[in-house]
Design a protein around this motif. Sequence first.
Motif, PDB file in Angstrom:
ATOM      1  N   LEU A   1     -34.095  -4.134 -37.013  1.00 36.38           N
ATOM      2  CA  LEU A   1     -34.965  -4.257 -38.080  1.00 36.38           C
ATOM      3  C   LEU A   1     -34.287  -3.391 -39.254  1.00 36.38           C
ATOM      4  O   LEU A   1     -33.831  -2.272 -39.087  1.00 36.38           O
ATOM      5  CB  LEU A   1     -36.174  -3.886 -37.987  1.00 36.38           C
ATOM      6  N   GLY A   2     -34.302  -3.622 -40.577  1.00 31.04           N
ATOM      7  CA  GLY A   2     -34.274  -3.010 -41.606  1.00 31.04           C
ATOM      8  C   GLY A   2     -35.612  -2.653 -42.327  1.00 31.04           C
ATOM      9  O   GLY A   2     -36.715  -3.060 -41.876  1.00 31.04           O
ATOM     10  N   VAL A   3     -35.511  -1.821 -43.260  1.00 31.88           N
ATOM     11  CA  VAL A   3     -36.531  -1.582 -44.166  1.00 31.88           C
ATOM     12  C   VAL A   3     -36.454  -1.625 -45.579  1.00 31.88           C
ATOM     13  O   VAL A   3     -35.207  -1.275 -45.983  1.00 31.88           O
ATOM     14  CB  VAL A   3     -37.206  -0.160 -43.716  1.00 31.88           C
TER      15      VAL A   3
ATOM     16  N   PRO B   1     -42.720 -11.512 -52.255  1.00 32.49           N
ATOM     17  CA  PRO B   1     -42.346 -10.972 -53.346  1.00 32.49           C
ATOM     18  C   PRO B   1     -41.001 -10.870 -53.541  1.00 32.49           C
ATOM     19  O   PRO B   1     -40.549 -10.429 -54.546  1.00 32.49           O
ATOM     20  CB  PRO B   1     -43.135  -9.349 -53.173  1.00 32.49           C
ATOM     21  N   LYS B   2     -40.246 -10.743 -52.276  1.00 33.29           N
ATOM     22  CA  LYS B   2     -38.631 -10.767 -52.619  1.00 33.29           C
ATOM     23  C   LYS B   2     -38.183 -12.178 -52.495  1.00 33.29           C
ATOM     24  O   LYS B   2     -38.414 -12.650 -51.499  1.00 33.29           O
ATOM     25  CB  LYS B   2     -38.114  -9.774 -51.530  1.00 33.29           C
ATOM     26  N   PRO B   3     -37.402 -12.694 -53.311  1.00 35.08           N
ATOM     27  CA  PRO B   3     -36.987 -14.182 -53.173  1.00 35.08           C
ATOM     28  C   PRO B   3     -36.079 -14.064 -52.148  1.00 35.08           C
ATOM     29  O   PRO B   3     -35.483 -13.178 -51.719  1.00 35.08           O
ATOM     30  CB  PRO B   3     -36.255 -14.628 -54.263  1.00 35.08           C
TER      31      PRO B   3
ATOM     32  N   SER C   1     -28.515  -5.283 -44.734  1.00 36.76           N
ATOM     33  CA  SER C   1     -27.416  -4.824 -44.585  1.00 36.76           C
ATOM     34  C   SER C   1     -27.302  -4.723 -42.960  1.00 36.76           C
ATOM     35  O   SER C   1     -26.041  -4.110 -42.268  1.00 36.76           O
ATOM     36  CB  SER C   1     -27.265  -3.293 -45.263  1.00 36.76           C
ATOM     37  N   LEU C   2     -28.308  -4.970 -42.166  1.00 36.61           N
ATOM     38  CA  LEU C   2     -28.179  -4.705 -40.573  1.00 36.61           C
ATOM     39  C   LEU C   2     -26.918  -5.598 -40.142  1.00 36.61           C
ATOM     40  O   LEU C   2     -26.141  -4.978 -39.192  1.00 36.61           O
ATOM     41  CB  LEU C   2     -29.515  -5.149 -40.021  1.00 36.61           C
ATOM     42  N   PRO C   3     -26.658  -6.883 -40.284  1.00 37.61           N
ATOM     43  CA  PRO C   3     -25.727  -7.349 -39.447  1.00 37.61           C
ATOM     44  C   PRO C   3     -24.244  -6.755 -39.771  1.00 37.61           C
ATOM     45  O   PRO C   3     -23.530  -6.662 -38.660  1.00 37.61           O
ATOM     46  CB  PRO C   3     -25.791  -8.826 -40.268  1.00 37.61           C
TER      47      PRO C   3
END
Length: 266
Positions: A156-158, A188-190, A48-50
């Motif tokens: 960065l996001g988390v 692990p996340k596509p 969601s950062l951008p």
Amino acid sequence: MHAPSAPILCSFSNPDELVESLAQFIIKSQKEAIQKKGRFTVAISGGSLPKQLNGLIGKPGVKWDKWQVFYADERIVPLDHEDSNHRLCEEHLWSKVPIPKENIHTLDPALIPAAAESGSDEDPLEEIADAYEKGLIREFANRDSARFPIFDLILLGVGPDGHTASLFPGHSLLSEDDRWVAYITDSPKPPPRRTTFTFPVINHAARVAFVASGASKADTLRDVLDRPEEGLPASRVRPFSPGQVYWFVDDAAASKVEYPKTPFKL
Ligand SMILES: O=C(O)[C@H](O)[C@@H](O)[C@H](O)[C@H](O)COP(=O)(O)O
């Protein structure tokens, strides 16, 4: 380089305040960087950062032509694919501001098709990660004498599991201490194939700012900020002094955190 400094946690009561304060913080970082070095080096990740950077759109004082932008991590998909972090930034930010295209450093599109498939011998991802690292070397070489690039700001996001950029819990890349840009084939996340900045690059930045909002982040923020001994990737972001790490969050995301909050001031 000195011992890492403690995170600075700034929590805002509503999303608009968060977005506006983040924009002011970025502009301040930009002004300082331009004054010192005539340019502003920024790295951005996805999620969601951008969208949370839209407080910058139309703001006087943003010197877009001085920005040099890199992606802290990127998925190995075409640059206009919906999974691409570049495409996300393009949609939410770059298409709405006068930033020169050449100041945005994407993965080399010519190398993406090969990198998208695993090879039989050396993984072709290595080539695209190396090429991206060379871009960083070109940008930073002879400007900063350090062993790693010193970004003015890394945003960065988390993730819910505490990952940041494409540095995931328990992954061998967490201990990478040599490369600037690494690759992973098993996210692990596509999508599974990605490039990512390594911790030494993130932790040499002058400033790192995490952005997280919403109640779904509450457990993660508690784990990352109150239980650093667990070593989640986001907890390992501790830039060497005088570098600093900031957390721009909303009250919902910070609702389970005991770590002390700092009132936001420029
Ligand atoms: O790795 C990915 O696939 C995501 O892009 C991820 O890194 C994202 O940035 C975080 O999960 C935070 O996501 P939000 O900012 O949307 O909460």
